[in-house]
Write an enzyme that holds these catalytic residues in place. Structure first.
Site, PDB file in Angstrom:
ATOM      1  N   CYS A 114       0.830  -1.199   0.000  1.00 34.22           N
ATOM      2  CA  CYS A 114       0.000   0.000   0.000  1.00 34.22           C
ATOM      3  C   CYS A 114       0.871   1.258   0.000  1.00 34.22           C
ATOM      4  O   CYS A 114       0.640   2.193  -0.775  1.00 34.22           O
ATOM      5  CB  CYS A 114      -0.931  -0.008   1.213  1.00 34.22           C
ATOM      6  SG  CYS A 114      -2.147   1.334   1.225  1.00 34.22           S
ATOM      7  N   CYS A 115       1.900   1.278   0.854  1.00 40.41           N
ATOM      8  CA  CYS A 115       2.807   2.433   0.883  1.00 40.41           C
ATOM      9  C   CYS A 115       3.539   2.582  -0.449  1.00 40.41           C
ATOM     10  O   CYS A 115       3.802   3.701  -0.901  1.00 40.41           O
ATOM     11  CB  CYS A 115       3.820   2.288   2.013  1.00 40.41           C
ATOM     12  SG  CYS A 115       3.165   2.617   3.657  1.00 40.41           S
ATOM     13  N   CYS A 203      -0.654   7.984   7.479  1.00 38.73           N
ATOM     14  CA  CYS A 203      -2.036   7.831   7.027  1.00 38.73           C
ATOM     15  C   CYS A 203      -2.951   7.499   8.205  1.00 38.73           C
ATOM     16  O   CYS A 203      -2.525   6.897   9.189  1.00 38.73           O
ATOM     17  CB  CYS A 203      -2.120   6.727   5.971  1.00 38.73           C
ATOM     18  SG  CYS A 203      -1.329   7.146   4.407  1.00 38.73           S
ATOM     19  N   CYS A 206      -3.203   3.899   9.664  1.00 34.01           N
ATOM     20  CA  CYS A 206      -1.934   3.319  10.110  1.00 34.01           C
ATOM     21  C   CYS A 206      -1.245   4.148  11.183  1.00 34.01           C
ATOM     22  O   CYS A 206      -0.066   3.921  11.485  1.00 34.01           O
ATOM     23  CB  CYS A 206      -0.990   3.156   8.915  1.00 34.01           C
ATOM     24  SG  CYS A 206      -1.673   2.139   7.598  1.00 34.01           S
ATOM     25  N   CYS A 231       8.400   3.086   5.404  1.00 37.33           N
ATOM     26  CA  CYS A 231       7.383   2.875   4.376  1.00 37.33           C
ATOM     27  C   CYS A 231       7.981   2.668   2.997  1.00 37.33           C
ATOM     28  O   CYS A 231       7.276   2.318   2.061  1.00 37.33           O
ATOM     29  CB  CYS A 231       6.418   4.063   4.336  1.00 37.33           C
ATOM     30  SG  CYS A 231       7.228   5.622   3.941  1.00 37.33           S
TER      31      CYS A 231
END
Length: 242
Positions: A114-115, A203, A206, A231
């Site tokens: 995702c990162c 985010c 997270c 990340c």
């Protein structure tokens, strides 16, 4: 600059104050930018605009930031009267991940994918057009990945055979207390989430507040190994730990 020049400049800047490191960075490079997301980065902006009022600033808009963070970005833009470039993910790649894996796959699969899509790919596109960039990293920010952080380095994560990228870390030797002393002394804008127990802010899904005496990175990706909390923006930090 050659590798020898970089080594010489690192030797000259080692242990120096952030303003001296920042001034050297801006003197060495015209095509340079500050990566902005948190309190450390705004301290760098506060120092940099006094040296170069037209300093280039960018921020990663992942689409999952807290509302307070979006307000913070606008506050900084207005306070310093500077443009801030917002970098967004590739929508086709992002849409495919969300369609196949859902909105919260990182809790199951780890945060790297995702990162990678929401942050690293956007940053990679930006850095491909820069000669150098400036970050707010500090040595004491991470339990296992930033203790050996130099003031200047070749960015091995984003350099290519055709394009050598230089990274400056002017706050490498500062503590969180020093950052906040500067914020208070110079009335630097900060994210209102800091008043709600958040220290390191990423985010929304997270990031969570930390408890008293917890390390500041404990609130980031709290379900994962504490020694691997990067990340991908500073992947070279992990490489140095291998």
């Amino acid at each position: 600059m050659t590798s020898f020049d970089i080594a010489a400049l690192q030797a000259e800047l080692q242990g120096q104050k952030p303003r001296k490191i920042l001034k050297a960075a801006l003197e060495q490079f015209d095509n340079i930018a500050i990566s902005f997301s948190g309190a450390e980065d705004v301290v760098l902006i506060d120092m940099a605009v006094k040296i170069r009022p037209d300093i280039q600033v960018f921020s990663l808009d992942t689409g999952r930031l807290h509302p307070e963070t979006y307000r913070f970005i606008e506050k900084v833009r207005e306070h310093y009267g500077i443009p801030i470039e917002l970098l967004t993910p590739d929508h086709a790649i992002l849409d495919e991940m969300v369609k196949t894996k859902g909105l919260f796959s990182f809790y199951r699969d780890g945060h790297q994918e995702c990162c990678g899509i929401r942050k690293v790919d956007s940053l990679k596109r930006k850095l491909a057009g820069l000669d150098a960039w400036i970050t707010g990293q500090r040595k004491d920010q991470s339990v296992g990945t930033r203790q050996d952080l130099p003031e200047i380095q070749i960015d091995t994560a984003f350099s290519t055979p055709e394009h050598q990228l230089i990274k400056f870390n002017p706050l490498a030797n500062w503590s969180s207390a020093q950052v906040w002393d500067h914020i208070e002394a110079y009335q630097v804008p900060y994210n209102e989430l800091h008043e709600k127990g958040f220290i390191s802010i990423g985010c929304e899904p997270c990031t969570r507040p930390v408890l008293p005496n917890q390390h500041e990175r404990a609130g980031r990706w709290w379900w994962e190994d504490a020694t691997k909390k990067e990340c991908g923006l500073h992947a070279a930090n992990l490489d140095r730990q291998e």
